[in-house]
Design a protein around this motif. Structure first.
Motif, PDB file in Angstrom:
ATOM      1  N   GLU A 225       3.950  12.430  -8.644  1.00  0.00           N
ATOM      2  CA  GLU A 225       3.158  11.515  -7.810  1.00  0.00           C
ATOM      3  C   GLU A 225       2.232  10.654  -8.668  1.00  0.00           C
ATOM      4  OE1 GLU A 225       3.479  10.928  -4.686  1.00  0.00           O
ATOM      5  OE2 GLU A 225       4.204  12.704  -3.644  1.00  0.00           O
ATOM      6  N   LEU A 226       1.653  11.234  -9.708  1.00  0.00           N
ATOM      7  CA  LEU A 226       0.756  10.468 -10.577  1.00  0.00           C
ATOM      8  C   LEU A 226       1.531   9.377 -11.316  1.00  0.00           C
ATOM      9  CD1 LEU A 226      -1.954   9.872 -11.863  1.00  0.00           C
ATOM     10  CD2 LEU A 226      -1.544  11.746 -13.479  1.00  0.00           C
ATOM     11  N   ASN A 227       2.689   9.723 -11.854  1.00  0.00           N
ATOM     12  CA  ASN A 227       3.512   8.719 -12.544  1.00  0.00           C
ATOM     13  C   ASN A 227       3.937   7.607 -11.592  1.00  0.00           C
ATOM     14  OD1 ASN A 227       3.384  10.009 -15.033  1.00  0.00           O
ATOM     15  ND2 ASN A 227       5.200  11.250 -14.644  1.00  0.00           N
ATOM     16  N   GLU A 228       4.288   7.975 -10.372  1.00  0.00           N
ATOM     17  CA  GLU A 228       4.676   6.987  -9.358  1.00  0.00           C
ATOM     18  C   GLU A 228       3.511   6.052  -9.047  1.00  0.00           C
ATOM     19  OE1 GLU A 228       5.590   8.078  -5.075  1.00  0.00           O
ATOM     20  OE2 GLU A 228       7.617   7.631  -5.789  1.00  0.00           O
ATOM     21  N   ALA A 229       2.316   6.622  -8.940  1.00  0.00           N
ATOM     22  CA  ALA A 229       1.117   5.829  -8.647  1.00  0.00           C
ATOM     23  C   ALA A 229       0.830   4.839  -9.773  1.00  0.00           C
ATOM     24  CB  ALA A 229      -0.076   6.756  -8.437  1.00  0.00           C
ATOM     25  N   ILE A 230       0.879   5.314 -11.009  1.00  0.00           N
ATOM     26  CA  ILE A 230       0.588   4.450 -12.159  1.00  0.00           C
ATOM     27  C   ILE A 230       1.641   3.347 -12.283  1.00  0.00           C
ATOM     28  CG2 ILE A 230       0.390   4.379 -14.680  1.00  0.00           C
ATOM     29  CD1 ILE A 230      -0.842   7.220 -14.486  1.00  0.00           C
ATOM     30  N   ASP A 231       2.896   3.698 -12.069  1.00  0.00           N
ATOM     31  CA  ASP A 231       3.968   2.698 -12.127  1.00  0.00           C
ATOM     32  C   ASP A 231       3.776   1.601 -11.080  1.00  0.00           C
ATOM     33  OD1 ASP A 231       5.221   3.947 -14.226  1.00  0.00           O
ATOM     34  OD2 ASP A 231       6.725   4.962 -12.989  1.00  0.00           O
ATOM     35  N   PHE A 232       3.222   1.973  -9.935  1.00  0.00           N
ATOM     36  CA  PHE A 232       3.038   1.028  -8.827  1.00  0.00           C
ATOM     37  C   PHE A 232       1.950   0.001  -9.123  1.00  0.00           C
ATOM     38  CE2 PHE A 232       1.273   0.152  -4.448  1.00  0.00           C
ATOM     39  CZ  PHE A 232       2.368  -0.562  -3.988  1.00  0.00           C
ATOM     40  N   ILE A 233       0.968   0.382  -9.943  1.00  0.00           N
ATOM     41  CA  ILE A 233      -0.181  -0.518 -10.149  1.00  0.00           C
ATOM     42  C   ILE A 233      -0.279  -1.125 -11.546  1.00  0.00           C
ATOM     43  CG2 ILE A 233      -1.616   0.446  -8.306  1.00  0.00           C
ATOM     44  CD1 ILE A 233      -2.499   1.476 -11.765  1.00  0.00           C
TER      45      ILE A 233
ATOM     46  N   ILE B 167       0.850  -1.197   0.000  1.00  0.00           N
ATOM     47  CA  ILE B 167       0.000   0.000   0.000  1.00  0.00           C
ATOM     48  C   ILE B 167       0.883   1.244   0.000  1.00  0.00           C
ATOM     49  CG2 ILE B 167      -1.774   1.315   1.206  1.00  0.00           C
ATOM     50  CD1 ILE B 167      -2.790  -1.266   2.403  1.00  0.00           C
ATOM     51  N   LYS B 168       0.647   2.116  -0.951  1.00  0.00           N
ATOM     52  CA  LYS B 168       1.324   3.410  -1.005  1.00  0.00           C
ATOM     53  C   LYS B 168       0.270   4.509  -1.146  1.00  0.00           C
ATOM     54  CE  LYS B 168       5.747   1.911  -2.981  1.00  0.00           C
ATOM     55  NZ  LYS B 168       6.743   2.149  -4.058  1.00  0.00           N
ATOM     56  N   TYR B 169       0.651   5.719  -0.817  1.00  0.00           N
ATOM     57  CA  TYR B 169      -0.294   6.822  -0.911  1.00  0.00           C
ATOM     58  C   TYR B 169       0.430   8.144  -1.058  1.00  0.00           C
ATOM     59  CZ  TYR B 169       0.879   7.855   3.970  1.00  0.00           C
ATOM     60  OH  TYR B 169       1.552   8.181   5.126  1.00  0.00           O
ATOM     61  N   SER B 170      -0.303   9.122  -1.542  1.00  0.00           N
ATOM     62  CA  SER B 170       0.121  10.520  -1.470  1.00  0.00           C
ATOM     63  C   SER B 170      -1.019  11.279  -0.825  1.00  0.00           C
ATOM     64  CB  SER B 170       0.410  11.078  -2.870  1.00  0.00           C
ATOM     65  OG  SER B 170      -0.756  10.997  -3.677  1.00  0.00           O
ATOM     66  N   THR B 171      -0.686  12.265  -0.005  1.00  0.00           N
ATOM     67  CA  THR B 171      -1.749  13.053   0.606  1.00  0.00           C
ATOM     68  C   THR B 171      -1.988  14.324  -0.210  1.00  0.00           C
ATOM     69  OG1 THR B 171      -0.370  14.448   2.059  1.00  0.00           O
ATOM     70  CG2 THR B 171      -0.967  12.241   2.873  1.00  0.00           C
ATOM     71  N   PHE B 172      -3.155  14.878  -0.051  1.00  0.00           N
ATOM     72  CA  PHE B 172      -3.484  16.136  -0.722  1.00  0.00           C
ATOM     73  C   PHE B 172      -2.503  17.222  -0.309  1.00  0.00           C
ATOM     74  CE2 PHE B 172      -5.663  20.190  -1.126  1.00  0.00           C
ATOM     75  CZ  PHE B 172      -6.183  20.105  -2.416  1.00  0.00           C
ATOM     76  N   GLU B 173      -2.112  17.175   0.954  1.00  0.00           N
ATOM     77  CA  GLU B 173      -1.182  18.175   1.481  1.00  0.00           C
ATOM     78  C   GLU B 173       0.216  18.009   0.892  1.00  0.00           C
ATOM     79  OE1 GLU B 173      -4.784  18.219   3.663  1.00  0.00           O
ATOM     80  OE2 GLU B 173      -3.469  16.507   3.231  1.00  0.00           O
ATOM     81  N   ASP B 174       0.633  16.754   0.649  1.00  0.00           N
ATOM     82  CA  ASP B 174       1.896  16.506  -0.064  1.00  0.00           C
ATOM     83  C   ASP B 174       1.867  17.171  -1.433  1.00  0.00           C
ATOM     84  OD1 ASP B 174       3.137  14.892   1.846  1.00  0.00           O
ATOM     85  OD2 ASP B 174       2.334  13.030   1.006  1.00  0.00           O
ATOM     86  N   LEU B 175       0.737  17.025  -2.102  1.00  0.00           N
ATOM     87  CA  LEU B 175       0.606  17.467  -3.483  1.00  0.00           C
ATOM     88  C   LEU B 175       0.484  18.983  -3.626  1.00  0.00           C
ATOM     89  CD1 LEU B 175      -1.910  14.704  -4.604  1.00  0.00           C
ATOM     90  CD2 LEU B 175       0.368  15.023  -5.582  1.00  0.00           C
ATOM     91  N   PHE B 176      -0.333  19.597  -2.756  1.00  0.00           N
ATOM     92  CA  PHE B 176      -0.729  20.987  -3.009  1.00  0.00           C
ATOM     93  C   PHE B 176      -0.430  21.978  -1.890  1.00  0.00           C
ATOM     94  CE2 PHE B 176      -3.547  18.228  -5.514  1.00  0.00           C
ATOM     95  CZ  PHE B 176      -3.157  18.642  -6.779  1.00  0.00           C
TER      96      PHE B 176
END
Length: 338
Positions: A250-258, A231-240
């Motif tokens: 973060e989006l590329n990292e998420a897509i690569d993970f799944i 399980i991995k995640y990014s928070t809204f606060e990390d992003l913005f």
């Protein structure tokens, strides 16, 4: 066919399409089932790439003590989807419109209850909804099609993950765009624990939650998900707010993970700022950001489905009807877009 499945015919959708001279609407080209063959046979023989399905219910939301209204999203969105322009970018004949799963009797029963009895009964019924959803998604996935599912509560993620997993013969991955993890305690099925149940039962493998809100995620939940390597995640606060790595990274990292295995795209509409939903937020992703996530997230050959859920429009408010209907129609069109 699934016992609760209501199959749509031309008569059902014709009144929802607004034809205009010189234009062609998606609904005028969309594929429909006929009554002569089994569902499995028709799914296998169809040339459509996608199967569109509605799950108009909020029983799982009631079971989670949430704000109801997600039962209204499908009927709100369908006319907007059918009236998208049919052109080289958004082709109606790429979609088979199946219909919706009808839980109106169950909804009426839950509406008649209150207190602890309502919660207990809603959790029992959510389990039966799980079975219906998993069975139907199994058939869609086994036919080689990709499901486009408009909910309904986020409880239906469990049935989507289970049905996809059973059809592919292995656990599936998932990218969930959400203000919440929906990885809560397994205390009886509801809209807040579909992913924790799917993970525990071996249907969910790699799970990435994109944009969860630190303000509304408990210390216990953070501790639970941080223990798990899958399980991995990014928070809204990390992003913005802190802007640690940036949206694109973060989006590329998420897509690569799944994307290494079959995976689902989960879009919880409460992640979008100002969207009428079961947990409406004044601070969230823009619709354009979520559209980009859908378009980029669906590109891999391993994508199996998209689930758009938790929108809760007030059907007496024309502004909310248009806002929700158009938003879901945009997300559906981005999913089928070249």
């Amino acid at each position: 066919m699934a016992s609760n499945l209501v199959v749509y015919d031309l008569k059902k959708i014709t009144t929802l399409i607004a034809p205009r001279k010189g234009e062609q609407k998606l609904g005028e080209h969309i594929e429909l089932l006929h009554v002569n063959d089994t569902l499995e046979t028709q799914l296998s023989s169809s040339d459509a790439k996608y199967v569109l399905l509605g799950i108009p219910e909020d029983i799982g939301v009631s079971a989670n003590l949430g704000k109801t209204g997600t039962r209204n999203a499908w009927n709100t969105a369908l006319p907007f989807i059918l009236n998208i322009q049919h052109n080289s970018h958004t082709k109606g004949n790429k979609i088979l419109l199946l219909g919706h799963l009808d839980f109106s009797g169950e909804l009426e029963y839950i509406d008649s209850l209150s207190g602890e009895e309502k919660i207990e009964e809603a959790r029992k019924i959510t389990e039966s909804i799980d079975k219906e959803v998993a069975d139907l998604i199994y058939k869609i996935t086994a036919s080689g099609k990709k499901a486009i599912v408009v909910g309904g509560g986020h409880n239906n993620a469990y049935g989507l993950l289970k049905g996809t997993s059973l059809a592919t013969g292995s656990a599936v991955n998932c990218l969930n765009v959400d203000a919440h993890t929906d990885f809560r305690k397994r205390e009886g099925r509801h809209s807040g624990n579909g992913f924790s149940y799917a993970f525990h039962e071996g249907f969910l493998n790699n799970y990435y939650i994109f944009g969860i809100h630190e303000n509304y995620t408990s210390k216990k939940i953070f501790k639970a998900i941080e223990k798990k390597k899958k399980i991995k995640y990014s928070t809204f606060e990390d992003l913005f707010i802190r802007r640690d790595k940036g949206f694109d990274f973060e989006l590329n990292e998420a897509i690569d993970f799944i994307k290494t295995e079959k995976y689902g795209l989960e879009i919880d509409m409460d992640s979008i700022e100002g969207m009428p939903s079961s947990a409406r937020t004044s601070s969230g992703l823009s619709l354009n950001m979520v559209r980009e996530i859908v378009f980029k997230g669906k590109k891999s050959k391993n994508n199996a489905y998209i689930h758009i859920c938790e929108a809760a429009p007030n059907t007496k408010n024309n502004t909310e009807i248009t806002q929700v209907g158009k938003a879901i129609a945009y997300l559906v069109s981005d999913y089928i877009r070249k």
